[in-house]
Design a protein around this motif. Structure first.
Motif, short mmCIF file in Angstrom:
data_model
loop_
_atom_site.label_atom_id
_atom_site.label_comp_id
_atom_site.label_asym_id
_atom_site.label_seq_id
_atom_site.Cartn_x
_atom_site.Cartn_y
_atom_site.Cartn_z
N LEU A 38 0.83 -1.20 0.00
CA LEU A 38 0.00 0.00 0.00
C LEU A 38 0.87 1.26 0.00
O LEU A 38 0.63 2.21 -0.76
CB LEU A 38 -0.92 -0.01 1.22
N ILE A 39 1.91 1.25 0.82
CA ILE A 39 2.82 2.39 0.89
C ILE A 39 3.60 2.55 -0.40
O ILE A 39 3.76 3.67 -0.91
CB ILE A 39 3.76 2.25 2.11
N ILE A 40 4.08 1.45 -0.97
CA ILE A 40 4.81 1.51 -2.23
C ILE A 40 3.91 2.03 -3.34
O ILE A 40 4.31 2.87 -4.16
CB ILE A 40 5.41 0.14 -2.58
N GLY A 41 2.67 1.55 -3.39
CA GLY A 41 1.71 2.04 -4.38
C GLY A 41 1.44 3.52 -4.23
O GLY A 41 1.33 4.25 -5.23
N LEU A 42 1.35 3.99 -2.99
CA LEU A 42 1.13 5.41 -2.74
C LEU A 42 2.31 6.24 -3.22
O LEU A 42 2.14 7.27 -3.88
CB LEU A 42 0.88 5.66 -1.25
N VAL A 43 3.52 5.78 -2.93
CA VAL A 43 4.72 6.52 -3.35
C VAL A 43 4.80 6.57 -4.88
O VAL A 43 5.06 7.63 -5.46
CB VAL A 43 5.98 5.88 -2.74
N ILE A 44 4.58 5.44 -5.54
CA ILE A 44 4.63 5.41 -7.00
C ILE A 44 3.52 6.28 -7.58
O ILE A 44 3.74 7.04 -8.53
CB ILE A 44 4.56 3.97 -7.52
N GLY A 45 2.33 6.19 -7.02
CA GLY A 45 1.21 7.00 -7.50
C GLY A 45 1.45 8.49 -7.34
O GLY A 45 1.16 9.28 -8.25
N VAL A 46 2.00 8.89 -6.20
CA VAL A 46 2.29 10.31 -5.98
C VAL A 46 3.39 10.78 -6.92
O VAL A 46 3.34 11.90 -7.45
CB VAL A 46 2.66 10.57 -4.50
N THR A 47 4.37 9.93 -7.17
CA THR A 47 5.44 10.28 -8.11
C THR A 47 4.89 10.51 -9.51
O THR A 47 5.21 11.51 -10.16
CB THR A 47 6.52 9.18 -8.13
#
Length: 70
Positions: free
Chosen positions: A18-27
């Motif tokens: 979930l955190i990795i997806g959030l970081v990639i999505g925000v990027t």
């Protein structure tokens, strides 16, 4: 009281995807200037986390039944 042996968490759900997806999505959202990519990344990360958690839970229950005493 009896002490319990340390074991892995029983929750079985990891927040890491979930955190990795959030970081990639925000990027991606920052690069293309469209905020909804952050939401897409978070949802995909949550789905990946749920799938991985379900598979590991299924494997764990299969191992427990295989090695249990009759």
């Amino acid at each position: 009281m009896r002490e319990r042996a340390p074991r892995e968490p029983t929750g079985g759900w990891s927040y890491l995807p979930l955190i990795i997806g959030l970081v990639i999505g925000v990027t991606v959202a920052t690069m293309v200037d469209q905020w909804w990519w952050a939401t897409v990344g978070t949802v995909i990360g949550g789905v990946v986390g749920a799938v991985v958690s379900g598979k590991s839970r299924k494997n764990r229950s299969r191992d427990e039944t295989r090695f249990s005493k009759p």
